[in-house]
Each structure stands twice: as C-alpha cells, then as structure tokens.
Scaffold this motif. Structure first.
Motif, mmCIF file in Angstrom:
data_model
loop_
_atom_site.group_PDB
_atom_site.id
_atom_site.type_symbol
_atom_site.label_atom_id
_atom_site.label_comp_id
_atom_site.label_asym_id
_atom_site.label_seq_id
_atom_site.Cartn_x
_atom_site.Cartn_y
_atom_site.Cartn_z
ATOM 1 N N PHE A 40 0.609 -1.115 -0.100
ATOM 2 C CA PHE A 40 0.259 0.454 0.017
ATOM 3 C C PHE A 40 0.844 1.213 0.145
ATOM 4 C CE2 PHE A 40 -2.429 -3.359 2.652
ATOM 5 C CZ PHE A 40 -3.210 -3.486 1.680
ATOM 6 N N ASP A 41 2.337 1.109 0.128
ATOM 7 C CA ASP A 41 2.529 2.415 -0.236
ATOM 8 C C ASP A 41 3.100 3.325 -1.377
ATOM 9 O OD1 ASP A 41 5.485 3.716 1.347
ATOM 10 O OD2 ASP A 41 5.881 3.536 -0.852
ATOM 11 N N VAL A 42 2.593 4.229 -0.304
ATOM 12 C CA VAL A 42 2.580 5.750 -1.933
ATOM 13 C C VAL A 42 3.734 5.551 -3.423
ATOM 14 C CG1 VAL A 42 2.544 8.287 -2.308
ATOM 15 C CG2 VAL A 42 1.129 7.484 -0.416
ATOM 16 N N GLN A 43 4.674 5.020 -2.638
ATOM 17 C CA GLN A 43 5.245 5.083 -4.280
ATOM 18 C C GLN A 43 5.432 4.125 -5.192
ATOM 19 O OE1 GLN A 43 7.157 6.967 -5.043
ATOM 20 N NE2 GLN A 43 7.170 6.231 -7.041
ATOM 21 N N MET A 44 4.960 2.871 -4.600
ATOM 22 C CA MET A 44 4.636 1.824 -5.296
ATOM 23 C C MET A 44 3.370 1.934 -5.407
ATOM 24 S SD MET A 44 2.792 -1.743 -5.322
ATOM 25 C CE MET A 44 1.918 -1.517 -4.019
ATOM 26 N N VAL A 45 2.246 2.408 -5.358
ATOM 27 C CA VAL A 45 1.419 2.260 -5.354
ATOM 28 C C VAL A 45 0.789 3.910 -7.185
ATOM 29 C CG1 VAL A 45 -1.437 3.390 -5.283
ATOM 30 C CG2 VAL A 45 -0.438 2.029 -3.097
ATOM 31 N N THR A 46 1.698 4.619 -7.347
ATOM 32 C CA THR A 46 1.419 5.541 -7.505
ATOM 33 C C THR A 46 2.667 5.253 -8.841
ATOM 34 O OG1 THR A 46 1.967 7.609 -6.210
ATOM 35 C CG2 THR A 46 2.737 8.097 -8.309
ATOM 36 N N ASP A 47 3.253 4.547 -9.187
ATOM 37 C CA ASP A 47 3.872 3.676 -10.106
ATOM 38 C C ASP A 47 3.380 2.440 -10.558
ATOM 39 O OD1 ASP A 47 6.938 4.739 -9.563
ATOM 40 O OD2 ASP A 47 7.114 2.725 -8.323
ATOM 41 N N ARG A 48 2.541 1.730 -9.920
ATOM 42 C CA ARG A 48 0.880 1.170 -10.483
ATOM 43 C C ARG A 48 0.117 2.029 -11.423
ATOM 44 N NH1 ARG A 48 -0.587 -2.298 -13.457
ATOM 45 N NH2 ARG A 48 -1.329 -4.289 -13.293
ATOM 46 N N LEU A 49 -0.323 2.485 -10.344
ATOM 47 C CA LEU A 49 -1.148 3.625 -11.490
ATOM 48 C C LEU A 49 -0.443 4.571 -12.726
ATOM 49 C CD1 LEU A 49 -4.274 4.251 -11.797
ATOM 50 C CD2 LEU A 49 -3.649 6.399 -9.904
ATOM 51 N N LEU A 50 0.410 4.762 -12.531
ATOM 52 C CA LEU A 50 1.329 5.063 -14.018
ATOM 53 C C LEU A 50 1.282 4.733 -15.042
ATOM 54 C CD1 LEU A 50 4.129 7.362 -12.120
ATOM 55 C CD2 LEU A 50 2.133 8.020 -13.460
ATOM 56 N N GLU A 51 1.654 3.053 -14.757
ATOM 57 C CA GLU A 51 1.777 2.288 -15.727
ATOM 58 C C GLU A 51 0.557 1.818 -16.654
ATOM 59 O OE1 GLU A 51 2.740 -1.647 -14.485
ATOM 60 O OE2 GLU A 51 4.918 -1.067 -13.169
#
Length: 276
Positions: A258-269
């Motif tokens: 759930f960490d912000v950076q991991m979720v952001t990267d997934r959404l950007l994909e």
C-alpha cells in the motif's frame, strides 16, 4: 477527439448496494454515463473484494486492482496527544475506531465489543472518531450509559487530525459490514497500531486474505462475533509481545502493498498504457 479515444480511466471505490441514500454527485454521474456512455480504456478497482463484486469473471483485459495508497514512515511514534485530549494518563490503554457513523459501519457492534472489553479490563478507555446520524449517535450513547461506561467511552466527533491521533491507540477496531478499502486500518498499520476487524465485503476481504497468506497481521473475527473480537482485543492489550508481533508484521505487509510510491508507479503504468 479525446472523448472518442477511450483514454479514460474509471476508478471504482466501493460497493454501491451498501449505499442507501445516493448523493447528488452519484446521481449526476449515473445520469451523465447514461447520456454520454464514456468509453473507458481501463477500469481500476481499489481492492480485490470490490473487483470480484463487479467483475466476478476473473482476469479481464483493461481491468486492474490498484489499492489506495498510504504513507509508511521509516519512524513511527506516539505523542499521547489523545490521552491529553480525553484527560487520562499516558499509561491508560485506549482502544478505538474512526468512521462515519452509519449503518454500514455497524457502530452498535463496536460498542457491544467495547463494553465487553471494558468489563474485563478496568483501565481501558474507548474512543470513537466520526460523526453521522444524530439518532444513531444517541443510540450508541444510550448503549454505553446502560452499561455504566459513560466516563470511559469518548465520542469525539469528526476530527481532521484523527489519522494522527490513531497513533495513540493500543488497538484499532473495525466492525464495518463493507469497505471499498478499509483506509482506517491502513492508517493503523502505518502507525504500527495492532488492529481487530470482522469479516465483511469489499476490501475487508483483502485484509482477511492477507492475514491468512502473509500474517497474522491482526485479529480477524467472524461477522457478528462480538465475544470473539473482544477476546482478541484483550489478548492484544494483555500481551505486549503478541501485539508488537502483529503490528510489525502488518507494517511490513502494508509497506509492501500500500505504500504511496509503489501504488503511484502501478497507476502510472496504467495511464501510460493508454497513451501507446
């Protein structure tokens, strides 16, 4: 051109059949969708539980599960602001919840659980963050009064600093019937506060699944089992080693998923996939 391109992303945040009264925004969204029928290029669900509710067929092209993000700091600490707020010393155990006071959150069940805990542990205080239907709030207060715990259960209403004050809990409790994704539990995990919850719909299924596959990360009681949940909370309060093991594991799992950076990267994909 943009409208016809299909380069729109729909994010589904919850299970609509749990909503009894639609907001104006919800009605407007349905009305616009009927008229324009937006061609979404991708659909994101904020939990596997919500995804399976709307899309039970399994893996589908253009359908993703992307959790809501949460900050998981390198250092977590409590400053006992909540203890000062309710007028107790720093050694007083506090168990609480943070939610909108509505039927879907099952707040009466929370009070039932807490009254059982307070009977068994004379030093514990309970805290409720959140507001809602006044009639429901009065019912909850009457339940507390009938058990003789008025001075030990604190209804603090809506507070913008609730996500920070949760860090002073010794245990976070959630009795919701359904959650898109139980963000309040994620907040507890990020503060290394052990949690207890009941099985339910939507994202509650995700947390229960993680408890089995990667945990234990918390107390997961059967739906309606107030006695079982109360016993789990008491175990957390009475066994610091057990409580610490749960909270450390929950923090580890939460940071991974759930960490912000991991979720952001997934959404950007997902967004980038629509620009190709």
């Amino acid at each position: 051109t943009l409208y016809r391109s299909g380069k729109f992303v729909l994010t589904v945040h919850g299970i609509s059949d749990e909503v009894r009264h639609e907001t104006f925004r919800m009605k407007a969204d349905k009305w616009l969708d009927r008229i324009f029928h937006i061609p979404y290029g991708a659909t994101c669900f904020i939990s596997e539980g919500v995804r399976s509710h709307y899309s039970p067929g399994g893996v589908q092209e253009g359908v993703f599960t992307i959790y809501n993000p949460m900050l998981f700091p390198d250092v977590t600490c409590r400053d006992y602001r909540l203890h000062k707020l309710i007028g107790v010393d720093n050694g007083t155990p506090i168990v609480g919840t943070s939610c909108r006071l509505a039927r879907v959150k099952a707040p009466e069940l929370f009070i039932d659980v807490m009254c059982r805990v307070l009977k068994q542990h004379p030093k514990v205080h309970a805290v409720v963050f959140g507001d809602g239907d006044e009639g429901l709030v009065h019912r909850l207060q009457d339940m507390v009064s009938s058990q003789g715990f008025c001075g030990r259960v604190h209804f603090l209403g809506y507070r913008s600093d609730a996500p920070v004050l949760v860090a002073d809990f010794d245990c976070f409790v959630m009795t919701s019937l359904s959650e898109g994704l139980p963000t309040a539990i994620l907040e507890a995990m990020s503060h290394k506060v052990p949690f207890a919850m009941m099985e339910g719909k939507g994202g509650l299924k995700d947390i229960a699944m993680l408890d089995k596959s990667e945990g234990p990360i918390g107390i997961v009681a059967k739906r309606g089992d107030a006695e079982g949940m109360a016993n789990g909370v008491l175990h957390i309060l009475r066994d610091s080693a057990f409580a610490n093991a749960l909270s450390e594991k929950a923090f580890e799992v939460g940071k991974k998923l759930f960490d912000v950076q991991m979720v952001t990267d997934r959404l950007l994909e997902v967004y980038h996939s629509l620009t190709i």
